[in-house]
Design a protein around this motif. Structure first.
Motif, PDB file in Angstrom:
ATOM      1  N   ALA A  85       0.888  -1.171   0.000  1.00  8.23           N
ATOM      2  CA  ALA A  85       0.000   0.000   0.000  1.00  8.23           C
ATOM      3  C   ALA A  85       0.920   1.214   0.000  1.00  8.23           C
ATOM      4  O   ALA A  85       1.652   1.451   0.958  1.00  8.23           O
ATOM      5  CB  ALA A  85      -0.897  -0.014   1.226  1.00  8.23           C
ATOM      6  N   LYS A 163      -5.550   6.789  -0.177  1.00  6.03           N
ATOM      7  CA  LYS A 163      -5.254   5.744   0.808  1.00  6.03           C
ATOM      8  C   LYS A 163      -6.374   4.718   0.881  1.00  6.03           C
ATOM      9  O   LYS A 163      -6.157   3.520   1.002  1.00  6.03           O
ATOM     10  CB  LYS A 163      -4.994   6.365   2.180  1.00  6.03           C
ATOM     11  CG  LYS A 163      -3.736   7.255   2.229  1.00  6.03           C
ATOM     12  CD  LYS A 163      -2.496   6.478   1.825  1.00  6.03           C
ATOM     13  CE  LYS A 163      -1.251   7.331   1.717  1.00  6.03           C
ATOM     14  NZ  LYS A 163      -0.725   7.782   2.981  1.00  6.03           N
ATOM     15  N   GLU A 166      -6.117   2.427  -1.981  1.00  5.29           N
ATOM     16  CA  GLU A 166      -5.031   1.461  -1.765  1.00  5.29           C
ATOM     17  C   GLU A 166      -5.542   0.262  -0.968  1.00  5.29           C
ATOM     18  O   GLU A 166      -5.293  -0.895  -1.321  1.00  5.29           O
ATOM     19  CB  GLU A 166      -3.864   2.109  -0.991  1.00  5.29           C
ATOM     20  CG  GLU A 166      -3.056   3.114  -1.774  1.00  5.29           C
ATOM     21  CD  GLU A 166      -2.343   2.500  -2.953  1.00  5.29           C
ATOM     22  OE1 GLU A 166      -2.749   2.813  -4.088  1.00  5.29           O
ATOM     23  OE2 GLU A 166      -1.399   1.709  -2.758  1.00  5.29           O
ATOM     24  N   ILE A 167      -6.259   0.560   0.107  1.00  7.34           N
ATOM     25  CA  ILE A 167      -6.733  -0.524   0.977  1.00  7.34           C
ATOM     26  C   ILE A 167      -7.856  -1.315   0.287  1.00  7.34           C
ATOM     27  O   ILE A 167      -7.981  -2.524   0.461  1.00  7.34           O
ATOM     28  CB  ILE A 167      -7.188   0.038   2.356  1.00  7.34           C
ATOM     29  CG1 ILE A 167      -6.018   0.796   3.014  1.00  7.34           C
ATOM     30  CG2 ILE A 167      -7.661  -1.068   3.283  1.00  7.34           C
ATOM     31  CD1 ILE A 167      -4.733  -0.010   3.173  1.00  7.34           C
ATOM     32  N   MET A 170      -6.133  -3.766  -1.734  1.00  7.18           N
ATOM     33  CA  MET A 170      -5.619  -4.825  -0.862  1.00  7.18           C
ATOM     34  C   MET A 170      -6.727  -5.828  -0.538  1.00  7.18           C
ATOM     35  O   MET A 170      -6.538  -7.039  -0.621  1.00  7.18           O
ATOM     36  CB  MET A 170      -5.056  -4.215   0.419  1.00  7.18           C
ATOM     37  CG  MET A 170      -4.371  -5.200   1.309  1.00  7.18           C
ATOM     38  SD  MET A 170      -3.656  -4.364   2.742  1.00  7.18           S
ATOM     39  CE  MET A 170      -5.101  -4.261   3.762  1.00  7.18           C
ATOM     40  N   LEU A 180       2.163  -1.841   4.546  1.00  2.92           N
ATOM     41  CA  LEU A 180       1.407  -0.586   4.520  1.00  2.92           C
ATOM     42  C   LEU A 180       2.365   0.554   4.830  1.00  2.92           C
ATOM     43  O   LEU A 180       2.793   0.712   5.972  1.00  2.92           O
ATOM     44  CB  LEU A 180       0.265  -0.626   5.545  1.00  2.92           C
ATOM     45  CG  LEU A 180      -0.882  -1.572   5.183  1.00  2.92           C
ATOM     46  CD1 LEU A 180      -0.610  -2.980   5.673  1.00  2.92           C
ATOM     47  CD2 LEU A 180      -2.188  -1.062   5.755  1.00  2.92           C
ATOM     48  N   THR A 183       0.332   4.404   5.623  1.00  3.53           N
ATOM     49  CA  THR A 183      -1.066   4.490   5.213  1.00  3.53           C
ATOM     50  C   THR A 183      -1.818   5.496   6.072  1.00  3.53           C
ATOM     51  O   THR A 183      -2.792   6.109   5.634  1.00  3.53           O
ATOM     52  CB  THR A 183      -1.707   3.089   5.294  1.00  3.53           C
ATOM     53  OG1 THR A 183      -1.032   2.242   4.367  1.00  3.53           O
ATOM     54  CG2 THR A 183      -3.185   3.112   4.954  1.00  3.53           C
TER      55      THR A 183
ATOM     56  N   ARG B 405       0.688  -4.303  -8.829  1.00  2.24           N
ATOM     57  CA  ARG B 405      -0.633  -4.926  -8.655  1.00  2.24           C
ATOM     58  C   ARG B 405      -0.734  -6.215  -9.465  1.00  2.24           C
ATOM     59  O   ARG B 405      -1.833  -6.691  -9.773  1.00  2.24           O
ATOM     60  CB  ARG B 405      -1.724  -3.940  -9.067  1.00  2.24           C
ATOM     61  CG  ARG B 405      -1.759  -2.691  -8.202  1.00  2.24           C
ATOM     62  CD  ARG B 405      -1.929  -3.010  -6.707  1.00  2.24           C
ATOM     63  NE  ARG B 405      -1.940  -1.811  -5.894  1.00  2.24           N
ATOM     64  CZ  ARG B 405      -1.022  -1.555  -4.945  1.00  2.24           C
ATOM     65  NH1 ARG B 405      -0.021  -2.397  -4.708  1.00  2.24           N
ATOM     66  NH2 ARG B 405      -1.109  -0.456  -4.227  1.00  2.24           N
TER      67      ARG B 405
END
Lengths: 278, 447
Positions: A85, A163, A166-167, A170, A180, A183, B405
């Motif tokens: 992240a 942010k 990003e999560i 994930m 992370l 983050t 990714r």
């Protein structure tokens, strides 16, 4: 076991050594916090592990899922279950979040190109209804706004929006180990709580391992690490349990480091080292 | 002089001369008007010097091997079936149409022309030869007015086009008439041929229509020459959508002049797609001749190998309070070369001008090269003009992010290219065409 085992890792950027022998093991289901002042090399570790070409590994080894991580391309690392992240997620204009997410999921499934393939055993792209379902779930968990995923990836996003996305990635990519990288920076307190709870859920429910890199202690109010490491000048100088993070909060870096028999680097002021500064 | 238009069925392989011009005029069944225009154009062609790389607008153009003195006067339509098959997979093939026309080499295939049964009264969609006979007032009032014959070296190819004319399209939409579906022309080069193409599109006051043309070739290895002139008249308060796509086989060399006259309060949305040809020298000119006219020009090119794309764009603000907005974006691979030279000219008295031009290039390899030359010439004081040119490589940080990714490097580069083109594709207002062009470019990326 998809463990991340880092041994004596030395990393240089443009000929200057930033990390000088990191030893760290992150196992699935474990939460590690890596703390340290600015410039200690926290982000360097995250970029080096993910394989950024500007970060040169000069010594040491990293094993991931029993394989030599350092021999792999960036995308191979990701497909094997390593997730970063980003502290500063990159904008990619013209690529919508939705399309990008589907592409990333398909890449993780081993789909090549657009998935058109004559081989019946070739990996299949995620079906649209299934994609929609998992996306909805992850968006609900992380309270991600519907408008956000229609926009171009990180293009004009606020710090907090970046942010969260990003999560969101994930949650959808289901990594074995997630790094992370700060983050918590750029998130207000409500967003921080939502994001931290999301991370905690992935650890608890899916057995994800997490390496939470942070300058401040505040994210650790929501994610409780079993292991806390302090990085100073490219070396882990102290490791302990969650109580170490608490001590940093109460006492600041310098006294804690002194108790380990380490002198705080002179160039870093006391305020910089105060764990509670936010 | 015959009463009806003749279709030129025989190639005149001798190069242009007074004798071949007369021969072609006879074979084409020229009206007096066309015969005169043809003769004038031939004389101008003879007087106009051949451009060289010392001439400002031809500095980057590879003219070596372009021997106009050896070019056949006209090449008949040959291999019509092959041409028709080729059009089935054109960029714009699946579009529902108001009318369609096939032009092969120098000649329009009369039997190919189709018109929707419910076209509004007064709409003309026909070959130029037929239009000259059937609608002389309309035709003669407009032909050669937007792109006239001159002695200038810059118009050498225009003069050649007019002198060699044996086909092309005339689209006329009368006052306050709207045709929803697009008209399309496929211009096809077949093996051994040469293309000479002319379009005259006229929208009267308050009219609305869409015209799509595409340049194609049947033989992937044939290095023919193509020469096109497109005249667009957007009458007062009219609304014109125009799409021109060039997808020739790579060895082809293509010269073109496209020019629009936008009259008072007219709206023109113009898109140009360049994918093929070894060398394309294309002038795209917007003349905002009426107050309050509004023109948006979008260009997209994607070239590889040793292809060269050479665009010369001109936004002439001749009237006050007009708006023009140009965006050209290109992706260059291998050793490809693009030239974009843009000029915004604001005439004295064109107050309240609002003009933009922007060219962006994405370079995929160290061997690819883009020249981007914006220009402004402003002779009024109350104007807003902006220009920008960028030449960038694939951003390694974007690549790293996408690869982080799980997306392979190759796929990540393609995704960045798709992202780069998305903005320009989104500007194409003809939805069917936009979707098709998008699919065609994505397919090309995967090829």
């Amino acid at each position: 076991m998809a463990d991340l085992i880092i041994k004596n890792l030395h990393v240089s950027v443009e000929g200057t050594e930033i990390l000088s022998g990191i030893d760290l093991t992150v196992r699935k289901g474990e939460i590690h916090a890596l703390m340290g002042p600015n410039g200690s090399g926290k982000s360097t570790l995250s970029y080096a592990l993910m394989g950024h070409p500007s970060y040169e590994i000069t010594q040491g080894s990293v094993e991931f899922d029993g394989q030599d991580l350092l021999e792999m391309s960036v995308d191979e690392r990701a497909r094997l279950g390593l997730f970063l992240a980003f502290q500063y997620p990159q904008a990619v204009p013209g690529v919508s979040v939705t399309n990008f997410l589907r592409m990333a999921i398909n890449a993780h499934r081993g789909v090549r190109g657009d998935g058109r393939n004559d081989d019946p055993d070739a990996p299949k792209p995620i079906k649209i209804p299934e994609f929609r379902k998992v996306l909805e779930e992850a968006m609900e968990l992380l309270k991600v706004d519907r408008d956000l995923i229609r926009r171009y990836l990180n293009d004009g996003f606020s710090g907090g929006e970046k942010k969260r996305v990003e999560i969101l990635q994930m949650a959808l990519l289901n990594p074995a180990i997630a790094i992370l990288d700060e983050t918590d920076s750029g998130l207000d307190i409500d967003a921080l709580r939502i994001v931290a709870e999301g991370v905690q859920k992935l650890v608890t429910e899916r057995g994800m391992g997490a390496l939470v890199i942070t300058h401040y202690q505040r994210i650790l109010n929501y994610i409780e690490p079993e292991f806390v490491h302090i990085l100073v000048d490219g070396k882990i100088v102290a490791s302990g349990g969650f109580d170490l993070a608490k001590r940093l909060e109460l006492e600041g870096y310098a006294p804690v480091l002194e108790s380990f028999g380490i002198e705080a680097p002179a160039r870093v002021g006391a305020g910089e080292l105060a764990g509670t500064k936010a | 002089m015959t009463a009806t238009a003749g279709t030129v069925t025989e190639t005149i392989s001798a190069p242009l001369s007074s004798a071949t011009v007369a021969q072609l005029s006879e074979a084409a069944g020229d009206t007096a008007f066309l015969a005169q225009r043809r003769t004038e154009a031939h004389a101008a062609f003879e007087r106009a010097p051949m451009p060289t790389r010392r001439d400002e607008h031809w500095r980057f153009t590879k003219l070596r091997g372009v021997e106009l003195s050896e070019l056949p006067t006209v090449v008949a339509a040959t291999d019509i079936e092959a041409a028709r098959e080729r059009t089935a997979t054109s960029l714009t093939s699946a579009v529902d149409l108001a009318g369609e026309l096939l032009h092969v080499n120098g000649v329009t295939v009369e039997e190919s022309i189709t018109r929707a049964a419910d076209l509004p009264d007064g709409v003309v969609f026909s070959s130029i030869a037929q239009a000259a006979h059937d609608h002389p007032e309309l035709f003669e009032a407009h032909f050669g007015t937007v792109v006239p014959t001159t002695d200038s070296l810059d118009d050498k190819f225009v003069d050649l086009n007019t002198a060699s004319l044996a086909g092309g399209v005339f689209l006329y939409v009368p006052r306050n008439t709207t045709v929803e579906l697009p008209f399309r022309a496929d211009v096809v080069l077949t093996s051994g041929g040469a293309v000479n193409w002319r379009a005259l599109i006229v929208l009267e006051e308050g009219a609305q229509a869409t015209f799509v043309e595409e340049f194609l070739s049947t033989d992937a290895d044939y290095a023919g020459l193509s020469n096109a002139v497109v005249e667009l008249v957007a009458g007062a308060n009219s609304r014109l959508h125009y799409v021109t796509a060039q997808d020739y086989a790579v060895p082809v060399r293509h010269f073109a002049t496209h020019r629009v006259h936008a009259h008072r309060d007219a709206t023109v949305d113009w898109s140009a797609v360049g994918l093929g040809a070894s060398m394309g020298k294309t002038r795209m000119e917007t003349h905002l001749v009426g107050a309050g006219s509004h023109v948006k020009l979008t260009g997209l090119y994607f070239v590889n190998g040793t292809q060269q794309m050479d665009y010369d764009t001109y936004q002439l603000h001749a009237a006050p309070n007009a708006y023009s907005d140009l965006l050209f974006r290109g992706v260059l691979d291998d050793k490809a070369h693009s030239v974009w030279r843009g000029m915004i000219a604001v005439a004295p008295g064109a107050q309240g001008t609002d003009a933009f031009q922007k060219n962006s290039n994405l370079i995929l390899t160290p061997g690819a090269h883009a020249d981007s030359i914006p220009g402004l010439k402003i002779e009024a004081n109350d104007v807003r003009c902006t220009h920008a040119a960028t030449i960038t490589k694939v951003d390694p940080e974007q690549l790293f992010y996408l690869q982080a990714r799980g997306i392979t490097r190759e796929e990540a580069v393609k995704e960045i290219i798709r992202g780069f083109f998305t903005d320009v594709l989104d500007r194409i207002e003809v939805e069917q065409v936009r979707d098709q062009v998008r699919v065609a470019i994505w397919d090309r990326l995967d090829a």
